[in-house]
Design a protein around this motif. Structure first.
Motif, PDB file in Angstrom:
ATOM      1  N   GLY A  95       5.378  23.815 -79.851  1.00 20.90           N
ATOM      2  CA  GLY A  95       6.834  23.788 -79.800  1.00 20.90           C
ATOM      3  C   GLY A  95       7.290  22.591 -78.993  1.00 20.90           C
ATOM      4  O   GLY A  95       6.644  22.215 -78.008  1.00 20.90           O
ATOM      5  N   THR A  96       8.379  21.940 -79.403  1.00 15.21           N
ATOM      6  CA  THR A  96       8.917  20.787 -78.675  1.00 15.21           C
ATOM      7  C   THR A  96      10.417  20.939 -78.493  1.00 15.21           C
ATOM      8  O   THR A  96      11.103  21.561 -79.316  1.00 15.21           O
ATOM      9  N   PHE A  97      10.926  20.354 -77.414  1.00 11.71           N
ATOM     10  CA  PHE A  97      12.374  20.250 -77.192  1.00 11.71           C
ATOM     11  C   PHE A  97      12.631  18.889 -76.572  1.00 11.71           C
ATOM     12  O   PHE A  97      11.988  18.523 -75.587  1.00 11.71           O
ATOM     13  N   GLN A  98      13.583  18.128 -77.150  1.00 12.43           N
ATOM     14  CA  GLN A  98      13.822  16.768 -76.682  1.00 12.43           C
ATOM     15  C   GLN A  98      15.311  16.423 -76.649  1.00 12.43           C
ATOM     16  O   GLN A  98      16.094  16.893 -77.485  1.00 12.43           O
ATOM     17  N   PHE A  99      15.661  15.567 -75.672  1.00  9.67           N
ATOM     18  CA  PHE A  99      16.930  14.866 -75.671  1.00  9.67           C
ATOM     19  C   PHE A  99      16.687  13.522 -76.348  1.00  9.67           C
ATOM     20  O   PHE A  99      15.677  12.863 -76.089  1.00  9.67           O
ATOM     21  N   GLN A 100      17.634  13.097 -77.191  1.00 12.45           N
ATOM     22  CA  GLN A 100      17.423  11.868 -77.952  1.00 12.45           C
ATOM     23  C   GLN A 100      18.630  10.937 -77.865  1.00 12.45           C
ATOM     24  O   GLN A 100      19.776  11.389 -77.724  1.00 12.45           O
ATOM     25  N   GLY A 101      18.341   9.649 -77.949  1.00 13.81           N
ATOM     26  CA  GLY A 101      19.390   8.645 -78.018  1.00 13.81           C
ATOM     27  C   GLY A 101      18.954   7.533 -78.936  1.00 13.81           C
ATOM     28  O   GLY A 101      17.760   7.231 -79.048  1.00 13.81           O
ATOM     29  N   GLY A 102      19.919   6.909 -79.616  1.00 18.02           N
ATOM     30  CA  GLY A 102      19.548   5.859 -80.547  1.00 18.02           C
ATOM     31  C   GLY A 102      20.724   5.018 -80.973  1.00 18.02           C
ATOM     32  O   GLY A 102      21.815   5.080 -80.379  1.00 18.02           O
ATOM     33  N   TYR A 103      20.506   4.246 -82.027  1.00 17.20           N
ATOM     34  CA  TYR A 103      21.506   3.299 -82.505  1.00 17.20           C
ATOM     35  C   TYR A 103      21.431   3.223 -84.025  1.00 17.20           C
ATOM     36  O   TYR A 103      20.338   3.049 -84.598  1.00 17.20           O
ATOM     37  N   ALA A 104      22.577   3.368 -84.684  1.00 17.82           N
ATOM     38  CA  ALA A 104      22.625   3.338 -86.151  1.00 17.82           C
ATOM     39  C   ALA A 104      22.628   1.889 -86.634  1.00 17.82           C
ATOM     40  O   ALA A 104      23.658   1.205 -86.578  1.00 17.82           O
ATOM     41  N   ILE A 105      21.474   1.424 -87.092  1.00 11.28           N
ATOM     42  CA  ILE A 105      21.394   0.043 -87.574  1.00 11.28           C
ATOM     43  C   ILE A 105      22.082  -0.095 -88.937  1.00 11.28           C
ATOM     44  O   ILE A 105      22.504  -1.184 -89.315  1.00 11.28           O
ATOM     45  N   VAL A 106      22.183   1.003 -89.672  1.00  8.14           N
ATOM     46  CA  VAL A 106      23.022   1.069 -90.870  1.00  8.14           C
ATOM     47  C   VAL A 106      23.979   2.242 -90.668  1.00  8.14           C
ATOM     48  O   VAL A 106      23.555   3.380 -90.482  1.00  8.14           O
ATOM     49  N   ARG A 110      28.430   6.856 -96.177  1.00  9.19           N
ATOM     50  CA  ARG A 110      27.541   7.882 -96.716  1.00  9.19           C
ATOM     51  C   ARG A 110      26.081   7.701 -96.330  1.00  9.19           C
ATOM     52  O   ARG A 110      25.256   8.559 -96.643  1.00  9.19           O
ATOM     53  N   LEU A 111      25.730   6.603 -95.676  1.00 12.74           N
ATOM     54  CA  LEU A 111      24.331   6.328 -95.340  1.00 12.74           C
ATOM     55  C   LEU A 111      24.194   5.935 -93.871  1.00 12.74           C
ATOM     56  O   LEU A 111      24.901   5.054 -93.387  1.00 12.74           O
ATOM     57  N   LYS A 112      23.269   6.611 -93.167  1.00 11.09           N
ATOM     58  CA  LYS A 112      22.952   6.299 -91.777  1.00 11.09           C
ATOM     59  C   LYS A 112      21.440   6.066 -91.673  1.00 11.09           C
ATOM     60  O   LYS A 112      20.647   6.895 -92.128  1.00 11.09           O
ATOM     61  N   VAL A 113      21.064   4.917 -91.095  1.00 10.94           N
ATOM     62  CA  VAL A 113      19.657   4.621 -90.826  1.00 10.94           C
ATOM     63  C   VAL A 113      19.550   4.261 -89.356  1.00 10.94           C
ATOM     64  O   VAL A 113      20.318   3.411 -88.864  1.00 10.94           O
ATOM     65  N   PHE A 114      18.593   4.883 -88.646  1.00 13.70           N
ATOM     66  CA  PHE A 114      18.606   4.743 -87.189  1.00 13.70           C
ATOM     67  C   PHE A 114      17.244   5.032 -86.573  1.00 13.70           C
ATOM     68  O   PHE A 114      16.478   5.844 -87.073  1.00 13.70           O
ATOM     69  N   PRO A 115      16.938   4.351 -85.450  1.00 16.01           N
ATOM     70  CA  PRO A 115      15.816   4.759 -84.595  1.00 16.01           C
ATOM     71  C   PRO A 115      16.352   5.635 -83.469  1.00 16.01           C
ATOM     72  O   PRO A 115      17.489   5.460 -82.998  1.00 16.01           O
ATOM     73  N   LEU A 116      15.531   6.579 -83.012  1.00 17.19           N
ATOM     74  CA  LEU A 116      15.871   7.456 -81.889  1.00 17.19           C
ATOM     75  C   LEU A 116      14.725   7.459 -80.886  1.00 17.19           C
ATOM     76  O   LEU A 116      13.555   7.538 -81.277  1.00 17.19           O
ATOM     77  N   LEU A 117      15.046   7.371 -79.612  1.00 17.45           N
ATOM     78  CA  LEU A 117      14.069   7.561 -78.549  1.00 17.45           C
ATOM     79  C   LEU A 117      14.296   8.933 -77.938  1.00 17.45           C
ATOM     80  O   LEU A 117      15.443   9.335 -77.706  1.00 17.45           O
TER      81      LEU A 117
END
Length: 228
Positions: A95-106, A110-117
């Motif tokens: 089991g995992t639980f995480q807080f995440q933050g990132g940036y939508a490069i697209v 109707r379309l979102k592409v993003f990395p999350l840390l």
């Protein structure tokens, strides 16, 4: 009373600003995960087969979008297929639980592409249970039956990187978009080494160190609303 009204008004104002320049979404996840770095052999009975590292996983996540910046939470869990040896059944779960933050490069309507840390915790479980040779009479099961299963548990602090793609299925309007959404998540997660194993809730003094590494791929389904 006045303080409560000020706090409420401030939260409403922040929510209005956030939605005016972004939005948010929530999802259900289903997929698979491959987990290594768990020294299960040293905790299981002698001669036990190697446990499967492939897990079926499910969970959920959500994020808020402010301009292109993203903030969210994610929780996932999964279970591997059980291996058997004589009258013992052995398996793994997590089991995992995480807080995440990132940036939508697209960040299109109707379309979102993003990395999350992500930063959070992960619990790994090893299960050893007795499998009776004869079928069990369910009417005779009592509290003592639980003693026929042993749980080994261990918790790590973890960090992750996730690549995500979300697509809004509904048509977008002039100033907003939203509705049902579908997407994918590819995540790599690594845990800080730790020896804090317990056996059925009791600490193990000479436990092996575990440093889990997980690669997972999930399909997500949910919904959201965005302004643009």
């Amino acid at each position: 009373m006045i303080k409560s009204l000020v706090i409420t008004a401030s939260l409403l104002l922040c929510s209005s600003i956030l939605f005016a320049q972004g939005g948010g979404a929530g999802f259900f996840h289903i997929g698979g995960a491959q987990i290594s770095g768990i020294p299960s052999a040293s905790l299981l009975p002698a001669g036990a087969p190697k446990l499967s590292e492939t897990h079926l996983s499910a969970g959920g996540s959500g994020y808020l979008l402010f301009k292109k910046w993203m903030f969210g939470l994610e929780g996932n869990g999964g279970m591997a297929s059980e291996n058997r040896m004589d009258t013992l059944g052995m398996g793994r779960s997590f089991g995992t639980f995480q807080f995440q933050g990132g940036y939508a490069i697209v960040n299109k309507p109707r379309l979102k592409v993003f990395p999350l840390l992500g930063l959070g915790v992960m619990q790994n479980n090893l299960r050893v249970r007795h499998i009776p040779a004869n079928p069990i009479d369910l009417s005779s099961i009592n509290a003592n039956y639980a003693l026929q299963e042993t749980q080994f548990q261990q918790t790590n602090y973890v960090a992750s990187i996730t690549m995500g793609l979300d697509y809004v299925l509904n048509k977008s309007r002039e100033s907003s978009s939203g509705g049902w959404m579908i997407g994918v998540r590819l995540q790599y997660l690594a845990g800080w080494p730790d020896k804090n194993w317990t056996m059925s809730g009791n600490p193990i003094s000479s436990a092996p160190s575990a440093s889990p590494q997980m690669l997972s791929l999930s399909v997500v389904l949910g919904g959201g609303a965005f302004s643009h």
